[in-house]
Design a protein around this motif. Structure first.
Motif, PDB file in Angstrom:
ATOM      1  N   ARG A  44       0.825  -1.203   0.000  1.00  0.00           N
ATOM      2  CA  ARG A  44       0.000   0.000   0.000  1.00  0.00           C
ATOM      3  C   ARG A  44       0.860   1.253   0.000  1.00  0.00           C
ATOM      4  N   GLN A  45       1.951   1.228   0.758  1.00  0.00           N
ATOM      5  CA  GLN A  45       2.837   2.383   0.818  1.00  0.00           C
ATOM      6  C   GLN A  45       3.539   2.635  -0.516  1.00  0.00           C
ATOM      7  N   ARG A  46       3.776   1.584  -1.292  1.00  0.00           N
ATOM      8  CA  ARG A  46       4.417   1.769  -2.594  1.00  0.00           C
ATOM      9  C   ARG A  46       3.567   2.607  -3.534  1.00  0.00           C
ATOM     10  N   GLY A  47       2.263   2.606  -3.338  1.00  0.00           N
ATOM     11  CA  GLY A  47       1.386   3.412  -4.176  1.00  0.00           C
ATOM     12  C   GLY A  47       1.069   4.774  -3.609  1.00  0.00           C
ATOM     13  N   SER A  48       1.655   5.112  -2.470  1.00  0.00           N
ATOM     14  CA  SER A  48       1.376   6.399  -1.851  1.00  0.00           C
ATOM     15  C   SER A  48       2.022   7.533  -2.641  1.00  0.00           C
ATOM     16  N   LEU A  49       1.297   8.634  -2.819  1.00  0.00           N
ATOM     17  CA  LEU A  49       1.813   9.810  -3.513  1.00  0.00           C
ATOM     18  C   LEU A  49       2.415  10.826  -2.547  1.00  0.00           C
ATOM     19  N   THR A  50       2.528  10.483  -1.291  1.00  0.00           N
ATOM     20  CA  THR A  50       3.112  11.390  -0.308  1.00  0.00           C
ATOM     21  C   THR A  50       4.610  11.518  -0.557  1.00  0.00           C
ATOM     22  N   ILE A  51       5.085  12.738  -0.746  1.00  0.00           N
ATOM     23  CA  ILE A  51       6.501  13.004  -1.017  1.00  0.00           C
ATOM     24  C   ILE A  51       7.001  13.965   0.053  1.00  0.00           C
ATOM     25  N   TRP A  52       8.048  13.552   0.747  1.00  0.00           N
ATOM     26  CA  TRP A  52       8.591  14.342   1.846  1.00  0.00           C
ATOM     27  C   TRP A  52       9.840  15.082   1.388  1.00  0.00           C
ATOM     28  N   PHE A  53       9.911  16.375   1.722  1.00  0.00           N
ATOM     29  CA  PHE A  53      11.115  17.172   1.492  1.00  0.00           C
ATOM     30  C   PHE A  53      11.663  17.601   2.845  1.00  0.00           C
ATOM     31  N   ASP A  54      12.910  17.271   3.095  1.00  0.00           N
ATOM     32  CA  ASP A  54      13.554  17.666   4.347  1.00  0.00           C
ATOM     33  C   ASP A  54      14.061  19.096   4.195  1.00  0.00           C
ATOM     34  N   PRO A  55      13.559  20.044   5.017  1.00  0.00           N
ATOM     35  CA  PRO A  55      14.044  21.433   4.899  1.00  0.00           C
ATOM     36  C   PRO A  55      15.552  21.553   5.099  1.00  0.00           C
ATOM     37  N   GLY A  56      16.140  20.603   5.809  1.00  0.00           N
ATOM     38  CA  GLY A  56      17.583  20.640   6.015  1.00  0.00           C
ATOM     39  C   GLY A  56      18.381  19.982   4.909  1.00  0.00           C
ATOM     40  N   MET A  57      17.700  19.563   3.867  1.00  0.00           N
ATOM     41  CA  MET A  57      18.372  18.905   2.752  1.00  0.00           C
ATOM     42  C   MET A  57      19.322  19.884   2.058  1.00  0.00           C
ATOM     43  N   GLU A  58      20.456  19.385   1.630  1.00  0.00           N
ATOM     44  CA  GLU A  58      21.446  20.221   0.959  1.00  0.00           C
ATOM     45  C   GLU A  58      21.039  20.383  -0.508  1.00  0.00           C
ATOM     46  N   TRP A  59      20.117  21.321  -0.755  1.00  0.00           N
ATOM     47  CA  TRP A  59      19.643  21.547  -2.121  1.00  0.00           C
ATOM     48  C   TRP A  59      20.681  22.306  -2.943  1.00  0.00           C
ATOM     49  N   LYS A  60      21.345  23.265  -2.288  1.00  0.00           N
ATOM     50  CA  LYS A  60      22.436  23.999  -2.929  1.00  0.00           C
ATOM     51  C   LYS A  60      23.752  23.561  -2.302  1.00  0.00           C
ATOM     52  N   PRO A  61      24.738  23.200  -3.086  1.00  0.00           N
ATOM     53  CA  PRO A  61      26.004  22.709  -2.516  1.00  0.00           C
ATOM     54  C   PRO A  61      26.811  23.840  -1.899  1.00  0.00           C
ATOM     55  N   PRO A  62      27.621  23.534  -0.900  1.00  0.00           N
ATOM     56  CA  PRO A  62      28.487  24.560  -0.308  1.00  0.00           C
ATOM     57  C   PRO A  62      29.587  24.953  -1.288  1.00  0.00           C
ATOM     58  N   PRO A  63      30.214  26.108  -1.076  1.00  0.00           N
ATOM     59  CA  PRO A  63      31.309  26.529  -1.961  1.00  0.00           C
ATOM     60  C   PRO A  63      32.443  25.508  -1.976  1.00  0.00           C
ATOM     61  N   THR A  64      32.970  25.263  -3.144  1.00  0.00           N
ATOM     62  CA  THR A  64      34.043  24.279  -3.294  1.00  0.00           C
ATOM     63  C   THR A  64      35.416  24.859  -3.036  1.00  0.00           C
ATOM     64  N   GLY A  65      35.541  26.174  -3.070  1.00  0.00           N
ATOM     65  CA  GLY A  65      36.848  26.793  -2.885  1.00  0.00           C
ATOM     66  C   GLY A  65      37.695  26.799  -4.133  1.00  0.00           C
ATOM     67  N   LYS A  66      37.151  26.336  -5.247  1.00  0.00           N
ATOM     68  CA  LYS A  66      37.895  26.302  -6.503  1.00  0.00           C
ATOM     69  C   LYS A  66      37.486  27.482  -7.375  1.00  0.00           C
ATOM     70  N   ARG A  67      38.312  27.751  -8.352  1.00  0.00           N
ATOM     71  CA  ARG A  67      38.024  28.842  -9.271  1.00  0.00           C
ATOM     72  C   ARG A  67      36.913  28.435 -10.224  1.00  0.00           C
ATOM     73  N   GLY A  68      36.225  29.438 -10.751  1.00  0.00           N
ATOM     74  CA  GLY A  68      35.150  29.160 -11.685  1.00  0.00           C
ATOM     75  C   GLY A  68      33.783  29.247 -11.019  1.00  0.00           C
ATOM     76  N   ARG A  69      32.774  29.066 -11.826  1.00  0.00           N
ATOM     77  CA  ARG A  69      31.398  29.168 -11.351  1.00  0.00           C
ATOM     78  C   ARG A  69      31.022  27.933 -10.544  1.00  0.00           C
ATOM     79  N   HIS A  70      30.460  28.155  -9.372  1.00  0.00           N
ATOM     80  CA  HIS A  70      30.057  27.061  -8.514  1.00  0.00           C
ATOM     81  C   HIS A  70      28.736  26.467  -9.015  1.00  0.00           C
ATOM     82  N   PRO A  71      28.543  25.152  -8.841  1.00  0.00           N
ATOM     83  CA  PRO A  71      27.257  24.561  -9.245  1.00  0.00           C
ATOM     84  C   PRO A  71      26.118  25.118  -8.400  1.00  0.00           C
ATOM     85  N   SER A  72      24.973  25.320  -9.035  1.00  0.00           N
ATOM     86  CA  SER A  72      23.815  25.897  -8.346  1.00  0.00           C
ATOM     87  C   SER A  72      22.991  24.862  -7.601  1.00  0.00           C
ATOM     88  N   PHE A  73      23.143  23.572  -7.954  1.00  0.00           N
ATOM     89  CA  PHE A  73      22.330  22.519  -7.360  1.00  0.00           C
ATOM     90  C   PHE A  73      23.228  21.343  -6.984  1.00  0.00           C
TER      91      PHE A  73
END
Length: 310
Positions: A22-51
């Protein structure tokens, strides 16, 4: 000699397994507000990835689950974020397409209690070309391109622990050492079960190097090998047992029938799509790995526990 009577089984956890289905058919989708959606700075030169990779994998997971193109996927994820009140930006379709090529997909698994008993198999999945019915009915192009999926699943948890994607011109046996390398070196492998296509020296040596038992049926015209290595000696023992007991009894005695579980898992992979939507090899690999991650999540919800009926 009378034929074997079919063994009857019964499921002992119907209530829990019913809830898992029954749970396999559930449409409930959880998003953790603490999820790392944007990556931290890498410290390298160039444009950092946005996601982050987790954000890209989340979007591609929705794409695989609902069979949507990339543009519809971005709109779907955006609506989900608006419903939960998160002001995160969503990668556009070109970003998803570009990042899918180099995505490091995280495949979750639980792990069993004892040594890992690995079940190995491979199958083909269509990547380009018309379907068989359409080609036969309307005379579509005959040229089709297939990819080959090689997987190893845990016999206890039924979760995929190793996966490789190759072209259709690659055999089964050369990929087995690569599958074993995906298992951590500090994890004990109890046995490796595979069909007769893996009855080669390289496969037996790779299995013996991990200290595991090889449950591989020797070929019908198999001859003993010179026992110059642990893999060859183990294979000769299997050959002698197979000739002494007969192939049918050897399969029951060795537990070779357990390999049917990995064949069932292959069918589950194809239930998420009989063909691949991506058109280049690197993106196809990521698409299949996302499918594996989804299936492992389904399996973690619950599986039936069966015992022999008295």
């Amino acid at each position: 000699m009378s034929s074997w009577a079919s063994t009857k089984y019964k499921t002992t956890n119907w209530s829990a397994y019913n809830e898992a289905l029954r749970q396999r058919g559930s449409l409930t989708i959880w998003f953790d507000p603490g999820m790392e959606w944007k990556p931290p700075p890498t410290g390298k030169r160039g444009r950092h990835p946005s996601f982050s990779d987790a954000a890209i994998q989340t979007c591609l997971t929705m794409k695989v689950l609902f069979g949507m193109p990339l543009r519809q996927t971005t709109g779907f994820v955006q609506s989900l974020l608006q419903l939960v009140g998160l002001d995160w930006t969503v990668p556009d379709f070109s970003t998803l397409c570009r990042r899918q090529r180099t995505l490091n997909v995280a495949i979750p698994y639980r792990g069993g209690a004892g040594p890992l008993n690995l079940l190995i198999d491979s199958t083909g999945i269509k990547s380009e070309g018309e379907g068989e019915w359409n080609a036969r009915k309307h005379g579509g192009p005959k040229r089709r391109i297939w990819r080959k999926i090689h997987i190893g699943i845990d016999e206890e948890t039924l979760e995929v622990r190793a996966v490789e994607v190759t072209g259709s011109n690659i055999g089964d046996a050369p990929i087995l050492p690569d599958l074993l390398e995906q298992i951590s070196a500090d994890e004990v492998i109890g046995s490796v079960t595979a069909d007769g296509a893996y009855d080669t020296r390289n496969c037996h040596e790779a299995i013996a190097a991990r200290g595991a038992a090889a449950v591989i049926p020797p070929r019908k015209n198999a001859k003993p090998w010179k026992p110059t290595s642990p893999g060859a000696a183990a294979r000769n023992e299997a050959l002698r047992a197979s000739k002494y007991l007969g192939r049918a009894l050897w399969r029951r005695w060795s537990g070779y029938h357990r390999r049917s579980r990995v064949e069932a898992k292959m069918n589950c992979i194809k239930l998420l799509g009989q063909s691949l939507m991506a058109r280049d090899f690197e993106r196809q690999v990521a698409e299949l790995q996302v499918r594996i991650a989804v299936l492992n999540g389904y399996t973690a919800l619950g599986t039936p526990i069966t015992v022999t009926a008295e």
